[in-house]
Design an enzyme around this catalytic site. Structure first.
Site, PDB file in Angstrom:
ATOM      1  N   ARG A  16      49.618  33.609  39.722  1.00  0.00           N
ATOM      2  CA  ARG A  16      48.637  34.718  39.680  1.00  0.00           C
ATOM      3  C   ARG A  16      48.313  35.092  38.228  1.00  0.00           C
ATOM      4  O   ARG A  16      47.279  34.715  37.698  1.00  0.00           O
ATOM      5  CB  ARG A  16      49.221  35.911  40.467  1.00  0.00           C
ATOM      6  CG  ARG A  16      48.222  37.005  40.788  1.00  0.00           C
ATOM      7  CD  ARG A  16      47.943  37.955  39.649  1.00  0.00           C
ATOM      8  NE  ARG A  16      49.128  38.641  39.138  1.00  0.00           N
ATOM      9  CZ  ARG A  16      49.118  39.371  38.017  1.00  0.00           C
ATOM     10  NH1 ARG A  16      48.009  39.504  37.304  1.00  0.00           N
ATOM     11  NH2 ARG A  16      50.219  39.960  37.578  1.00  0.00           N
ATOM     12  N   HIS A 207      57.884  43.584  32.854  1.00  0.00           N
ATOM     13  CA  HIS A 207      56.837  42.542  32.779  1.00  0.00           C
ATOM     14  C   HIS A 207      56.327  42.527  31.333  1.00  0.00           C
ATOM     15  O   HIS A 207      55.581  43.419  30.932  1.00  0.00           O
ATOM     16  CB  HIS A 207      55.756  42.952  33.786  1.00  0.00           C
ATOM     17  CG  HIS A 207      54.518  42.107  33.866  1.00  0.00           C
ATOM     18  ND1 HIS A 207      54.147  41.445  35.022  1.00  0.00           N
ATOM     19  CD2 HIS A 207      53.519  41.856  32.975  1.00  0.00           C
ATOM     20  CE1 HIS A 207      52.992  40.828  34.833  1.00  0.00           C
ATOM     21  NE2 HIS A 207      52.588  41.058  33.593  1.00  0.00           N
ATOM     22  N   CYS A 240      45.519  38.948  30.966  1.00  0.00           N
ATOM     23  CA  CYS A 240      44.589  39.662  31.833  1.00  0.00           C
ATOM     24  C   CYS A 240      43.193  39.535  31.238  1.00  0.00           C
ATOM     25  O   CYS A 240      42.989  39.827  30.052  1.00  0.00           O
ATOM     26  CB  CYS A 240      45.010  41.128  31.942  1.00  0.00           C
ATOM     27  SG  CYS A 240      43.831  42.118  32.872  1.00  0.00           S
ATOM     28  N   ASN A 249      52.519  35.483  29.643  1.00  0.00           N
ATOM     29  CA  ASN A 249      53.774  36.176  29.959  1.00  0.00           C
ATOM     30  C   ASN A 249      54.935  35.476  29.257  1.00  0.00           C
ATOM     31  O   ASN A 249      54.836  34.314  28.856  1.00  0.00           O
ATOM     32  CB  ASN A 249      54.032  36.111  31.469  1.00  0.00           C
ATOM     33  CG  ASN A 249      52.988  36.901  32.257  1.00  0.00           C
ATOM     34  OD1 ASN A 249      53.189  38.059  32.558  1.00  0.00           O
ATOM     35  ND2 ASN A 249      51.875  36.265  32.575  1.00  0.00           N
TER      36      ASN A 249
HETATM   37  P1  HMG Z   1      33.632  47.021  41.854  1.00  0.00           P
HETATM   38  O1  HMG Z   1      32.494  46.182  41.389  1.00  0.00           O
HETATM   39  O2  HMG Z   1      33.703  48.431  41.380  1.00  0.00           O
HETATM   40  O3  HMG Z   1      33.795  46.954  43.435  1.00  0.00           O
HETATM   41  O4  HMG Z   1      34.973  46.271  41.416  1.00  0.00           O
HETATM   42  P2  HMG Z   1      32.947  47.520  44.610  1.00  0.00           P
HETATM   43  O5  HMG Z   1      33.866  48.229  45.527  1.00  0.00           O
HETATM   44  O6  HMG Z   1      31.724  48.222  44.099  1.00  0.00           O
HETATM   45  O7  HMG Z   1      32.477  46.160  45.319  1.00  0.00           O
HETATM   46  C1  HMG Z   1      31.616  45.256  44.655  1.00  0.00           C
HETATM   47  C2  HMG Z   1      31.699  43.893  45.351  1.00  0.00           C
HETATM   48  O8  HMG Z   1      33.017  43.366  45.254  1.00  0.00           O
HETATM   49  C3  HMG Z   1      31.369  43.975  46.836  1.00  0.00           C
HETATM   50  O9  HMG Z   1      30.832  42.717  47.183  1.00  0.00           O
HETATM   51  C4  HMG Z   1      32.733  44.084  47.470  1.00  0.00           C
HETATM   52  O10 HMG Z   1      32.773  43.616  48.787  1.00  0.00           O
HETATM   53  C5  HMG Z   1      33.551  43.169  46.566  1.00  0.00           C
HETATM   54  P3  HMG Z   1      29.246  42.512  47.341  1.00  0.00           P
HETATM   55  O11 HMG Z   1      28.864  43.446  48.448  1.00  0.00           O
HETATM   56  O12 HMG Z   1      28.629  42.909  46.033  1.00  0.00           O
HETATM   57  O13 HMG Z   1      29.139  41.063  47.662  1.00  0.00           O
HETATM   58  N1  HMG Z   1      34.977  43.532  46.553  1.00  0.00           N
HETATM   59  C6  HMG Z   1      35.969  42.665  46.808  1.00  0.00           C
HETATM   60  N2  HMG Z   1      35.955  41.364  47.131  1.00  0.00           N
HETATM   61  C7  HMG Z   1      37.157  40.797  47.362  1.00  0.00           C
HETATM   62  N3  HMG Z   1      38.344  41.446  47.274  1.00  0.00           N
HETATM   63  C8  HMG Z   1      38.378  42.750  46.937  1.00  0.00           C
HETATM   64  C9  HMG Z   1      37.146  43.410  46.709  1.00  0.00           C
HETATM   65  N4  HMG Z   1      36.836  44.670  46.370  1.00  0.00           N
HETATM   66  C10 HMG Z   1      35.499  44.727  46.288  1.00  0.00           C
HETATM   67  N5  HMG Z   1      39.545  43.380  46.861  1.00  0.00           N
HETATM   68  C11 HMG Z   1      37.260  45.737  41.869  1.00  0.00           C
HETATM   69  C12 HMG Z   1      36.235  46.833  41.729  1.00  0.00           C
HETATM   70  C13 HMG Z   1      38.630  46.382  41.955  1.00  0.00           C
HETATM   71  C14 HMG Z   1      36.954  44.940  43.133  1.00  0.00           C
HETATM   72  C15 HMG Z   1      37.143  44.797  40.631  1.00  0.00           C
HETATM   73  O14 HMG Z   1      37.194  45.573  39.487  1.00  0.00           O
HETATM   74  C16 HMG Z   1      38.253  43.775  40.581  1.00  0.00           C
HETATM   75  O15 HMG Z   1      38.298  42.855  41.412  1.00  0.00           O
HETATM   76  N6  HMG Z   1      39.178  43.897  39.594  1.00  0.00           N
HETATM   77  C17 HMG Z   1      40.331  43.030  39.524  1.00  0.00           C
HETATM   78  C18 HMG Z   1      40.669  42.773  38.094  1.00  0.00           C
HETATM   79  C19 HMG Z   1      41.894  41.880  38.002  1.00  0.00           C
HETATM   80  O16 HMG Z   1      42.182  41.077  38.886  1.00  0.00           O
HETATM   81  N7  HMG Z   1      42.638  42.010  36.886  1.00  0.00           N
HETATM   82  C20 HMG Z   1      43.799  41.226  36.664  1.00  0.00           C
HETATM   83  C21 HMG Z   1      44.982  41.668  37.491  1.00  0.00           C
HETATM   84  S1  HMG Z   1      45.837  43.061  36.797  1.00  0.00           S
HETATM   85  C22 HMG Z   1      46.842  42.371  35.587  1.00  0.00           C
HETATM   86  O17 HMG Z   1      46.740  41.225  35.273  1.00  0.00           O
HETATM   87  C23 HMG Z   1      47.893  43.229  34.985  1.00  0.00           C
HETATM   88  C24 HMG Z   1      49.331  42.887  35.483  1.00  0.00           C
HETATM   89  O18 HMG Z   1      49.648  41.547  35.235  1.00  0.00           O
HETATM   90  C25 HMG Z   1      50.352  43.787  34.752  1.00  0.00           C
HETATM   91  C26 HMG Z   1      50.110  43.797  33.235  1.00  0.00           C
HETATM   92  O19 HMG Z   1      50.343  42.762  32.580  1.00  0.00           O
HETATM   93  O20 HMG Z   1      49.624  44.843  32.769  1.00  0.00           O
HETATM   94  C27 HMG Z   1      49.452  43.165  36.986  1.00  0.00           C
HETATM   95 MG    MG Z   2      50.356  40.755  33.350  1.00  0.00          MG
END
Ligand code: HMG
Ligand code: MG
Length: 299
Positions: A16, A207, A240, A249
């Site tokens: 992931r 993490h 990220c 990581n």
């Molecule tokens: P948004 O654009 O505000 O979402 O994004 P929305 O609710 O307005 O929806 C827009 C579109 O996205 C719609 O589709 C929804 O259906 C779809 P459309 O009608 O336009 O075709 N949608 C989704 N599709 C699939 N799965 C979903 C989903 N939600 C909405 N869950 C949203 C908001 C949260 C979706 C977006 O910002 C996003 O996907 N962000 C994820 C970012 C990410 O993955 N970041 C990396 C992970 S975190 C990380 O790495 C940190 C960590 O490792 C710890 C650390 O190191 O700090 C964990």
């Molecule tokens: Mg991370």
């Protein structure tokens, strides 16, 4: 006298966190073989993929297929779920382990999930409650726990407060993250010993991104604070897409090597871990830089 645990749990985040930052799509079959090889290496807890928007993170567009084909332990194979839609997608699978993720830094949270930190918590609270009613395992990833790429230093008190909110919401585990790899061991010790002291009943995981090569030193500081769970990624992959400047990581193989040499059991087989890294290595955009990999590289 060093105070060390007898064993440590490695939570492998390579499939992931490791792959989400890769621009070129890694074929789904390669991801599946990577996950399988990591299990053969002895990994028992793993983040498989993310149910996030494929427009935001195209690399995770095959998440449903990964979960359908790779799920082994439904409470220990974890899927990241940022919102209601992500949790609805999870509920449609057999997986019963969700990781929600929120940044202490409001600016980071807006960039990462397009919501303020408090709006994210307001959305997640009833969703966590719903998952707990169904006996799901819920992990809360607390991002930017030390530093933020947009806001700079984060106060320990603010991180503590978000952890408390997650615990009150009912999560089983806190994974507290140095998202941009800027914490130093004194900061790691201070935060994690405080969290251990105040929240003694929760599973507490550290993490560390290894941007400044301080991951192992920070893990050492956490061991002293009583932490015995660490998120790491095979090959030191990761980052990220919404945290500029952050690299991978802390490498699973470097952490396992250090711990095993100190007599701390991890259950991870290093030579099999190298085999897992070899599966994804041709598909990632940069050389594998972990010390253990470089010293044991196959010709
Ligand atoms: P948004 O654009 O505000 O979402 O994004 P929305 O609710 O307005 O929806 C827009 C579109 O996205 C719609 O589709 C929804 O259906 C779809 P459309 O009608 O336009 O075709 N949608 C989704 N599709 C699939 N799965 C979903 C989903 N939600 C909405 N869950 C949203 C908001 C949260 C979706 C977006 O910002 C996003 O996907 N962000 C994820 C970012 C990410 O993955 N970041 C990396 C992970 S975190 C990380 O790495 C940190 C960590 O490792 C710890 C650390 O190191 O700090 C964990
Ligand atoms: Mg991370």
């Amino acid at each position: 006298m060093l105070s060390l645990p007898e064993r440590v749990t490695i939570i492998e985040v390579g499939p992931r966190d490791g792959l989400q930052n890769e621009n070129q799509f890694v074929p789904t079959e390669v991801k599946k073989r990577f996950i399988h090889a990591l299990r053969l290496a002895g990994i028992t807890e793993m983040e498989l993929t993310s149910f996030v928007s494929p427009r935001w993170v195209p690399q995770m567009a095959d998440a449903a297929e990964i979960v359908a084909d790779c799920l082994d332990d439904k409470k220990k194979d974890i899927v990241l779920t940022p919102n209601r839609k992500g949790i609805d997608r999870l509920l449609a699978t057999n997986c019963q382990a969700a990781a929600v993720f929120v940044g202490v830094s409001n600016s980071f949270n807006l960039k990462n999930i397009n919501k303020s930190t408090s709006d994210s918590m307001a959305e997640l609270r009833p969703l966590i409650e719903r998952l707990k009613e169904k006996q799901y395992f819920v992990r809360a990833c607390v991002s930017t726990a030390f530093y933020c790429p947009y806001e700079g230093k984060i106060s320990e008190q603010d991180t503590h407060e978000l952890c408390r909110e997650f615990i009150e919401a009912g999560v089983d585990e806190l994974s507290v993250a140095d998202t941009i790899g800027m914490a130093v061991p004194s900061e790691a010790y201070s935060l994690f010993s405080r969290l251990k002291d105040q929240f003694s009943d929760i599973l507490l995981t550290a993490h560390f991104h290894d941007t400044r090569k301080l991951g192992l030193a920070n893990i050492m500081a956490c061991l002293q604070a009583g932490v015995d769970r660490f998120d790491t990624a095979a090959g030191g992959l990761g980052g990220c897409p919404f945290a500029p400047g952050a690299t991978g990581n802390t490498a699973t193989e470097d952490v396992v090597y250090m711990l095993e040499r100190m007599g701390i059991h991890t259950g991870v087989d290093l030579s099999k871990l190298l085999e897992a890294i070899e599966i994804v290595r041709p598909y990632v955009s940069h050389p594998i830089e972990s010390s253990y990999y470089r010293l044991h590289q196959r010709e």
